[in-house]
Scaffold this active site. Structure first.
Site, PDB file in Angstrom:
ATOM      1  N   GLY A  45       0.682  -1.046   0.029  1.00 37.18           N
ATOM      2  CA  GLY A  45      -0.144  -0.179   0.159  1.00 37.18           C
ATOM      3  C   GLY A  45       0.687   1.122  -0.073  1.00 37.18           C
ATOM      4  O   GLY A  45       2.000   1.151   0.438  1.00 37.18           O
ATOM      5  N   GLN A  50       3.253   9.943   0.835  1.00 37.20           N
ATOM      6  CA  GLN A  50       4.383   9.251   1.062  1.00 37.20           C
ATOM      7  C   GLN A  50       5.400   9.635  -0.114  1.00 37.20           C
ATOM      8  O   GLN A  50       6.695   9.402   0.205  1.00 37.20           O
ATOM      9  CB  GLN A  50       4.379   7.879   1.285  1.00 37.20           C
ATOM     10  N   CYS A  88       5.559   0.015   7.053  1.00 34.01           N
ATOM     11  CA  CYS A  88       5.508   1.244   6.330  1.00 34.01           C
ATOM     12  C   CYS A  88       6.360   1.642   5.658  1.00 34.01           C
ATOM     13  O   CYS A  88       7.788   1.713   6.112  1.00 34.01           O
ATOM     14  CB  CYS A  88       4.985   2.081   7.406  1.00 34.01           C
ATOM     15  N   LEU A  89       6.336   1.900   4.331  1.00 34.32           N
ATOM     16  CA  LEU A  89       7.601   2.414   3.392  1.00 34.32           C
ATOM     17  C   LEU A  89       8.202   3.475   3.953  1.00 34.32           C
ATOM     18  O   LEU A  89       9.449   3.728   3.687  1.00 34.32           O
ATOM     19  CB  LEU A  89       7.118   2.420   2.046  1.00 34.32           C
ATOM     20  N   HIS A 130      -4.507   1.747   7.003  1.00 33.74           N
ATOM     21  CA  HIS A 130      -3.250   2.291   7.233  1.00 33.74           C
ATOM     22  C   HIS A 130      -2.911   3.414   6.351  1.00 33.74           C
ATOM     23  O   HIS A 130      -2.499   4.638   6.597  1.00 33.74           O
ATOM     24  CB  HIS A 130      -2.241   1.307   6.956  1.00 33.74           C
ATOM     25  N   GLU A 131      -3.456   3.284   5.025  1.00 36.98           N
ATOM     26  CA  GLU A 131      -3.246   4.356   3.882  1.00 36.98           C
ATOM     27  C   GLU A 131      -3.973   5.335   4.156  1.00 36.98           C
ATOM     28  O   GLU A 131      -3.871   6.485   3.745  1.00 36.98           O
ATOM     29  CB  GLU A 131      -3.377   3.577   2.501  1.00 36.98           C
ATOM     30  N   HIS A 134      -2.808   7.736   6.720  1.00 34.12           N
ATOM     31  CA  HIS A 134      -1.685   8.551   6.086  1.00 34.12           C
ATOM     32  C   HIS A 134      -2.288   9.743   5.453  1.00 34.12           C
ATOM     33  O   HIS A 134      -1.599  10.984   5.534  1.00 34.12           O
ATOM     34  CB  HIS A 134      -0.921   7.852   4.827  1.00 34.12           C
TER      35      HIS A 134
HETATM   36 CO    CO Z   1       2.409   3.608   5.647  1.00 27.25          CO
END
Ligand code: CO
Length: 161
Positions: A45, A50, A88-89, A130-131, A134
């Protein structure tokens, strides 16, 4: 369009994303870039913030397809919650057990402007939550119980020095 993944504590990760008013070529270009970045980093995701773009766009991998969701929102959440490990990236190497609703209903628009409404559970529901967090400047570390969050922030501060 080559963009880097923004890593914590980059302040852009705390910004709230703006709704996409019109799906144009720019929107499609952003979505394509997000898919490419996600493939490169093997994420499941990604949210536009991000990569430093403050628009409400997320990409979620569903059944090996990279699906783009514009202006996504959670319209229903199950009372039942479950704990799952998340990564998470924007936090390379960090994996945390987070409690979230098990099942949700998501509403969004796809790249063709079609309305989407879907019920998802388990891992996919997890990724959406999660996304979408963000897009509101909320990070998975914020979803930890406060005592775990304090300990983790100390650790992250040390790591950032
Ligand atoms: Co993330």
């Amino acid at each position: 369009m080559i963009l880097e993944i923004k890593k914590y504590p980059d302040p852009i990760l705390r910004k709230k994303c703006e709704p996409v008013e019109k799906i144009d070529e720019k929107t499609k270009e952003i979505a394509q870039t997000m898919i490419e970045i996600q493939k490169t980093h093997q994420g499941i995701g990604l949210a536009a913030s991000q990569i430093g773009i403050l628009k409400r766009i997320i990409v979620v991998e569903i059944d090996n397809n990279f699906c783009v969701f514009i202006n996504p929102k959670i319209s229903k959440k199950s009372k039942k919650k479950e704990i799952m490990e998340e990564g998470c990236l924007s936090f390379p190497g960090l994996f945390l057990k987070i409690k979230r609703p098990q099942e949700i209903e998501v509403e969004a628009i796809d790249l063709n402007g079609n309305k989407i409404k879907m019920k998802v559970k388990g891992l996919i529901a997890r990724v959406f939550q999660h996304e979408i967090d963000h897009l509101n400047g909320i990070l998975f570390i914020d979803r930890l119980p406060w005592w775990k969050r304090i300990a983790l922030k100390k650790k992250l501060k040390i790591a950032n020095n």
